[in-house]
Write an enzyme that holds these catalytic residues in place. Sequence first.
Site, mmCIF file in Angstrom:
data_model
loop_
_atom_site.group_PDB
_atom_site.id
_atom_site.type_symbol
_atom_site.label_atom_id
_atom_site.label_comp_id
_atom_site.label_asym_id
_atom_site.label_seq_id
_atom_site.Cartn_x
_atom_site.Cartn_y
_atom_site.Cartn_z
ATOM 1 C CB SER A 86 -0.902 0.012 1.242
ATOM 2 O OG SER A 86 -1.545 1.262 1.399
ATOM 3 C CE1 TYR A 141 -3.793 -1.999 5.021
ATOM 4 C CE2 TYR A 141 -3.402 0.294 4.479
ATOM 5 C CZ TYR A 141 -3.666 -0.998 4.087
ATOM 6 O OH TYR A 141 -3.799 -1.288 2.749
ATOM 7 C CB SER A 189 -7.792 4.996 -4.420
ATOM 8 O OG SER A 189 -7.276 5.722 -3.322
ATOM 9 N NE ARG A 238 -5.022 12.800 0.353
ATOM 10 C CZ ARG A 238 -3.973 13.594 0.491
ATOM 11 N NH1 ARG A 238 -4.099 14.880 0.219
ATOM 12 N NH2 ARG A 238 -2.812 13.141 0.901
#
Length: 273
Positions: A113, A142, A171, A180
């Site tokens: 991520s 996370y 995303s 964003r």
Amino acid sequence: MSAPRTLLLTGAAGGVGTMMRELLPAFGYELRLLDAAPVKEEGEAETGAVTAELGDRERLRTAVRGVDAIVHLAGISREATFEDILEANLRGTYHLYEAALEEGVRRVVFASSNHAIGFTPRPGPGEPLVRADAPHRPDTFYGLSKCFGEDLAQLYWDRYGIETVSLRIGSCFRKPSSVRMLPVWLSPTDAARLVDAALTADDVGHTVVYGSSANTRALWDLSGARALGYVPRDDSEEYAAGLLAEQGEAGPAGPGHNRIGGTFCAVPLGRPH
């Protein structure tokens, strides 16, 4: 690497997992599905879905047995308590690599991520894009778990020769829902292209790449992903006018506005977000 045919897809009932179930078979893959939640969808009985936690090492090893590669999407995908993150994301990923080692699986695609580098400053106009060798700067427990996953992948490559491509995914939704999100959006079809490239590229060792589409407002350097053979075709700019009209330009008011991790840089650690 010769093209794998049978994949174990962990996290198959999740948001990204559901989209990959729909899209990866078109690349010639046969999927074996695993999730802690039941995978219930008409027409998927032949995939041999396994309902199990990653902590169930016996069932996990059975799920891994005989596959050519693993696409590892399972785990908690938002901030949560350290204990929950520890069990699902750290121990769970360790158990997955141990099962891969025991069953002779030589290629893993790991869903990392951008929150592994969440406190990295967002580049401004004209500044260099963020490179994949940016040091770890997690924004949450996370994000910390994704740093662990990347380092674990490096360890199992150096120790045992298990190759991994760690995808620092932005995303991944069917369309961006905020201004964003425009720079970091990864369309589902581009996500499938990226996973396919990560599965079929030669001699990846442990490679970290960013996962986004070919966005006009990009923040990240995609050269590493392109070197694997990834050719993104989508651009979030087609959604920009509508989002800008609805939300206005993303300004400096929000917490974490000048960091890659955005609001994740401001949420209380360990609080579900």
